[in-house]
Design a protein around this motif. Structure first.
Motif, PDB file in Angstrom:
ATOM      1  N   TYR A 194     -48.096 -20.334 -21.500  1.00  0.00           N
ATOM      2  CA  TYR A 194     -47.396 -19.087 -21.272  1.00  0.00           C
ATOM      3  C   TYR A 194     -46.757 -19.114 -19.898  1.00  0.00           C
ATOM      4  CZ  TYR A 194     -49.881 -17.220 -25.276  1.00  0.00           C
ATOM      5  OH  TYR A 194     -50.361 -17.001 -26.529  1.00  0.00           O
ATOM      6  N   SER A 195     -45.536 -18.635 -19.846  1.00  0.00           N
ATOM      7  CA  SER A 195     -44.838 -18.520 -18.574  1.00  0.00           C
ATOM      8  C   SER A 195     -45.449 -17.368 -17.788  1.00  0.00           C
ATOM      9  CB  SER A 195     -43.356 -18.252 -18.821  1.00  0.00           C
ATOM     10  OG  SER A 195     -42.721 -17.910 -17.620  1.00  0.00           O
ATOM     11  N   SER A 196     -45.556 -17.559 -16.511  1.00  0.00           N
ATOM     12  CA  SER A 196     -46.081 -16.472 -15.683  1.00  0.00           C
ATOM     13  C   SER A 196     -45.056 -15.357 -15.543  1.00  0.00           C
ATOM     14  CB  SER A 196     -46.476 -17.003 -14.306  1.00  0.00           C
ATOM     15  OG  SER A 196     -45.339 -17.565 -13.670  1.00  0.00           O
ATOM     16  N   GLY A 197     -43.812 -15.658 -15.858  1.00  0.00           N
ATOM     17  CA  GLY A 197     -42.767 -14.636 -15.830  1.00  0.00           C
ATOM     18  C   GLY A 197     -42.286 -14.318 -14.428  1.00  0.00           C
ATOM     19  N   LYS A 198     -41.451 -13.334 -14.364  1.00  0.00           N
ATOM     20  CA  LYS A 198     -40.883 -12.899 -13.095  1.00  0.00           C
ATOM     21  C   LYS A 198     -41.962 -12.221 -12.264  1.00  0.00           C
ATOM     22  CE  LYS A 198     -37.077 -10.101 -11.371  1.00  0.00           C
ATOM     23  NZ  LYS A 198     -36.005  -9.180 -11.709  1.00  0.00           N
TER      24      LYS A 198
END
Length: 88
Positions: free
Chosen positions: A51-55
């Motif tokens: 999973y991307s940690s996102g902004k």
């Protein structure tokens, strides 16, 4: 996750990748990637997801808590902010 397992089960039952793609409404490349993951690392590799940690968040944790507190315990009127229907 269930679709990933279903892909492997169908392939193990003798279905071709293109048949599995049609049955599960997935692109054939997805079927191929799931099959490859399973053969390289077993069920653990198949079910692993990165999973991307996102902004990064706009507010600091302290600011987030303050906003939550304000939402739970006050209103814009109490804070001296006039709304569109009670403007001067």
């Amino acid at each position: 996750m269930a679709k990933r397992v279903a892909v492997i089960r169908l392939i193990m039952q003798g279905y071709y990748g293109i048949q599995v793609a049609v049955l599960l409404n997935l692109h054939r490349e997805i079927i191929s990637s799931y099959d490859k993951k399973f053969h390289q690392g077993g069920m653990k590799a198949l079910l692993h997801r990165d999973y991307s940690s996102g902004k990064p968040p706009f507010l600091s944790p302290e600011e987030e808590q303050e906003v939550k507190r304000m939402i739970e315990h006050s209103t814009p009127v109490k804070k001296g902010m006039a709304g569109p229907f009670n403007a001067n």
